[in-house]
Design a protein around this motif. Structure first.
Motif, PDB file in Angstrom:
ATOM      1  N   UNK A 147       6.953  14.956  56.585  1.00  0.00           N
ATOM      2  CA  UNK A 147       6.849  14.627  55.152  1.00  0.00           C
ATOM      3  C   UNK A 147       7.758  13.454  54.818  1.00  0.00           C
ATOM      4  N   UNK A 148       7.661  12.407  55.631  1.00  0.00           N
ATOM      5  CA  UNK A 148       8.589  11.290  55.513  1.00  0.00           C
ATOM      6  C   UNK A 148       8.078  10.215  54.568  1.00  0.00           C
ATOM      7  N   UNK A 149       9.002   9.628  53.844  1.00  0.00           N
ATOM      8  CA  UNK A 149       8.683   8.469  53.028  1.00  0.00           C
ATOM      9  C   UNK A 149       8.454   7.277  53.948  1.00  0.00           C
ATOM     10  N   UNK A 150       7.676   6.315  53.484  1.00  0.00           N
ATOM     11  CA  UNK A 150       7.344   5.192  54.364  1.00  0.00           C
ATOM     12  C   UNK A 150       8.577   4.366  54.723  1.00  0.00           C
ATOM     13  N   UNK A 179      20.237   9.236  57.763  1.00  0.00           N
ATOM     14  CA  UNK A 179      21.583   8.885  57.317  1.00  0.00           C
ATOM     15  C   UNK A 179      21.624   8.726  55.805  1.00  0.00           C
ATOM     16  N   UNK A 180      20.526   8.234  55.257  1.00  0.00           N
ATOM     17  CA  UNK A 180      20.436   8.038  53.814  1.00  0.00           C
ATOM     18  C   UNK A 180      18.970   7.983  53.431  1.00  0.00           C
ATOM     19  N   UNK A 181      18.631   8.517  52.290  1.00  0.00           N
ATOM     20  CA  UNK A 181      17.251   8.485  51.835  1.00  0.00           C
ATOM     21  C   UNK A 181      17.233   8.466  50.312  1.00  0.00           C
ATOM     22  N   UNK A 182      16.026   8.385  49.750  1.00  0.00           N
ATOM     23  CA  UNK A 182      15.872   8.354  48.297  1.00  0.00           C
ATOM     24  C   UNK A 182      16.489   9.586  47.649  1.00  0.00           C
ATOM     25  N   UNK A 183      16.344  10.738  48.301  1.00  0.00           N
ATOM     26  CA  UNK A 183      16.887  11.975  47.745  1.00  0.00           C
ATOM     27  C   UNK A 183      18.326  12.241  48.140  1.00  0.00           C
ATOM     28  N   UNK A 184      18.939  11.287  48.852  1.00  0.00           N
ATOM     29  CA  UNK A 184      20.320  11.455  49.329  1.00  0.00           C
ATOM     30  C   UNK A 184      21.035  10.112  49.225  1.00  0.00           C
ATOM     31  N   UNK A 185      21.215   9.649  47.989  1.00  0.00           N
ATOM     32  CA  UNK A 185      21.770   8.321  47.763  1.00  0.00           C
ATOM     33  C   UNK A 185      23.228   8.199  48.195  1.00  0.00           C
ATOM     34  N   UNK A 186      23.938   9.311  48.281  1.00  0.00           N
ATOM     35  CA  UNK A 186      25.356   9.242  48.625  1.00  0.00           C
ATOM     36  C   UNK A 186      25.606   9.409  50.122  1.00  0.00           C
ATOM     37  N   UNK A 187      24.534   9.490  50.913  1.00  0.00           N
ATOM     38  CA  UNK A 187      24.675   9.478  52.359  1.00  0.00           C
ATOM     39  C   UNK A 187      25.263  10.736  52.964  1.00  0.00           C
ATOM     40  N   UNK A 295       9.392  23.004  49.992  1.00  0.00           N
ATOM     41  CA  UNK A 295      10.503  22.303  49.349  1.00  0.00           C
ATOM     42  C   UNK A 295      11.519  21.822  50.380  1.00  0.00           C
ATOM     43  N   UNK A 296      11.808  22.656  51.368  1.00  0.00           N
ATOM     44  CA  UNK A 296      12.798  22.286  52.380  1.00  0.00           C
ATOM     45  C   UNK A 296      12.303  21.122  53.230  1.00  0.00           C
ATOM     46  N   UNK A 297      11.010  21.142  53.595  1.00  0.00           N
ATOM     47  CA  UNK A 297      10.490  20.060  54.427  1.00  0.00           C
ATOM     48  C   UNK A 297      10.436  18.737  53.660  1.00  0.00           C
ATOM     49  N   UNK A 298      10.162  18.818  52.351  1.00  0.00           N
ATOM     50  CA  UNK A 298      10.120  17.611  51.533  1.00  0.00           C
ATOM     51  C   UNK A 298      11.501  17.173  51.054  1.00  0.00           C
ATOM     52  N   UNK A 299      12.486  18.074  51.209  1.00  0.00           N
ATOM     53  CA  UNK A 299      13.870  17.777  50.844  1.00  0.00           C
ATOM     54  C   UNK A 299      14.015  17.520  49.347  1.00  0.00           C
ATOM     55  N   UNK A 300      13.257  18.274  48.566  1.00  0.00           N
ATOM     56  CA  UNK A 300      13.379  18.176  47.116  1.00  0.00           C
ATOM     57  C   UNK A 300      14.581  18.981  46.638  1.00  0.00           C
ATOM     58  N   UNK A 301      15.362  18.435  45.736  1.00  0.00           N
ATOM     59  CA  UNK A 301      16.488  19.167  45.180  1.00  0.00           C
ATOM     60  C   UNK A 301      16.013  20.221  44.191  1.00  0.00           C
ATOM     61  N   UNK A 302      14.937  19.909  43.480  1.00  0.00           N
ATOM     62  CA  UNK A 302      14.427  20.821  42.463  1.00  0.00           C
ATOM     63  C   UNK A 302      13.044  21.337  42.866  1.00  0.00           C
ATOM     64  N   UNK A 303      12.853  22.645  42.690  1.00  0.00           N
ATOM     65  CA  UNK A 303      11.569  23.240  43.049  1.00  0.00           C
ATOM     66  C   UNK A 303      10.449  22.742  42.131  1.00  0.00           C
ATOM     67  N   UNK A 304      10.801  22.325  40.920  1.00  0.00           N
ATOM     68  CA  UNK A 304       9.793  21.829  39.992  1.00  0.00           C
ATOM     69  C   UNK A 304       9.039  20.640  40.577  1.00  0.00           C
TER      70      UNK A 304
END
Length: 326
Positions: A147-150, A179-187, A295-304
Motif C-alpha cells: 500500500x505504498x505511495x508512489x 525513513x520518512x513518509x507523508x504520514x511520518x513527517x518527523x522521521x 489501517x495498519x498496512x496503510x499506516x493511517x493515524x486515524x481510522x476515519x
C-alpha cells in the motif's frame, strides 16, 4: 559564544523544514499566481489587504477548483506570516464571499480508480518477460501489497542507508523500512510487511527477487530507469514514472482481455499513482479483512481515513436496499 548570524541561518533552515518539499513548491507556485494577478490589477501583494484577497477570490471563482483556491489562500497567508505581516481574513466580508464561492462552485473531488486485485492480476500476467516487464511486475506487486505511495515506491533502495527508504529480504517475506513518509513527517520511521503471495505469478516477494536477479542490482535504487534499448540506468524512477507504469500495465491487461487499444487507453486514464494504495485498501475491504489490519498496512493515524476505503468497497455489497427482499 553563540554566533547570532549562525543561529539566524539555522533558524531559517529549521523553519523551512517545517513544511514538506511538495508543500513549499505548491505554495511558491500559488504565491506567484497571486502576485501576477496583483501586478495586473496594480494592487499591493505584500502586504495585501483583505479587500484585495476578496477581489482575487471573486475574480478566480469558477476558473479554478475550490480546493485550489483554498490552498492558494493558505499560501498567501503563509507568505504574509513569513514576512512578518498579519493578514486578517476573519472579517465578515471575506468570510461571506468565500462561503458563497464554496457553495456555488464546490465540487466533490474526482477520484482515480482503485487498482483492484482482479485487474492487477490481469495486468501483471500480461506484461512481457523483458527487463522492463520484470521491473514493472515487481514494482506493481510490491507497491500494491505494501500500500505504498508512489513517492515511497520510487525512492526505495535495496540496502540500508541513513535517511533512505529500503527493502529488507527475510525468510517470511519483505520488510519495507520508511525513513520518512507523508504520514511520518518527523522521521520516526515506519515498517511495512510484505508476505509471500499464495499465487507464484502474483507473489510480490518472488517478483521482487526475480527483478533484482534479472537486473543484477545489489545496492542503490531498487526500481530504476530502463531506456528504449532495454539498458538499465543507475537512477531511481521518479514518482511520475510510477504512475506511467501503472497506466501502461492497465493497457496491457485490458488488451489481453480483448479490449481495443482506444478502449484500453480510456480505461487507463482512470488510474493514477495512488491507484495501487487505494487498490490494496479496497481489495482488502472486499475480502472482509479487519479494518484495523487495513489501517495498519496503510499506516493511517486515524481510522476515519481508512473507513473511507471500506465504505467504497461495501457500497453495494453491504447495502440496506439489497437486504429488504427487492
Amino acid at each position: 559564544m553563540v554566533n547570532p548570524s549562525e543561529i539566524a541561518q539555522k533558524a531559517a533552515s529549521y523553519a523551512e523544514a517545517s513544511q514538506s518539499d511538495n508543500t513549499r513548491k505548491a505554495y511558491a507556485s500559488d504565491w506567484l499566481v497571486f502576485t501576477d494577478w496583483c501586478r495586473v490589477q496594480q494592487v499591493e501583494a505584500l502586504p495585501a489587504s483583505p479587500a484585495t484577497v476578496t477581489a482575487w477570490i471573486i475574480d478566480t471563482a469558477g476558473k479554478v477548483a475550490v480546493t485550489t483556491q483554498r490552498r492558494r489562500i493558505s499560501a498567501i497567508q503563509d507568505m504574509h506570516k513569513q514576512a512578518g505581516h498579519h493578514l486578517d481574513l476573519s472579517g465578515g466580508a471575506f468570510r461571506k464571499v468565500w462561503a458563497g464561492v464554496r457553495r456555488t462552485h464546490g465540487r466533490p473531488p474526482v477520484k482515480k480508480a482503485a487498482f483492484l486485485t482482479p485487474a492487477l492480476r490481469n495486468a501483471v500476467n500480461a506484461l512481457p518477460d523483458s527487463l522492463t516487464g520484470i521491473r514493472d511486475r515487481a514494482l506493481l506487486l510490491v507497491g500494491f501489497a505494501g500500500a505504498m505511495r508512489r513517492t515511497e515506491l520510487a525512492a526505495v533502495e535495496v540496502s540500508p542507508r541513513d535517511g533512505a527508504n529500503w527493502i529488507e529480504e527475510g525468510a517470511d517475506g519483505l520488510t519495507v523500512h520508511l525513513a520518512r513518509s507523508k504520514g511520518d513527517q518527523e522521521g520516526a520511521g515506519q515498517r511495512i510487511g510484505i508476505p509471500f503471495g499464495s499465487n507464484p505469478s502474483t507473489c510480490p516477494v518472488r517478483a521482487y527477487r526475480a527483478w533484482l536477479q534479472a537486473a543484477g542490482i545489489t545496492e542503490g535504487p531498487a526500481f530504476r530507469s530502463i531506456n528504449r534499448h532495454g539498458t538499465l540506468g543507475g537512477d531511481a524512477l521518479c514518482d511520475h514514472s510510477v504512475a506511467l507504469v501503472i497506466k501502461r500495465a492497465i493497457v496491457a491487461g485490458e488488451i489481453a482481455n480483448g479490449a481495443a487499444k482506444s478502449e484500453a487507453a480510456a480505461t487507463a486514464r482512470r488510474f493514477a499513482g495512488h491507484s495501487l494504495r487505494s487498490g490494496l485498501a479496497t481489495s482488502a475491504a472486499v475480502h472482509e479483512v479487519a479494518g484495523h489490519l487495513i489501517q495498519r498496512q496503510l499506516r493511517h493515524k486515524k481510522y476515519e481515513t481508512t473507513s473511507g476505503y471500506i465504505q467504497d468497497a461495501e457500497l453495494l455489497r453491504k447495502n440496506a436496499a439489497g437486504m429488504v427482499g427487492l
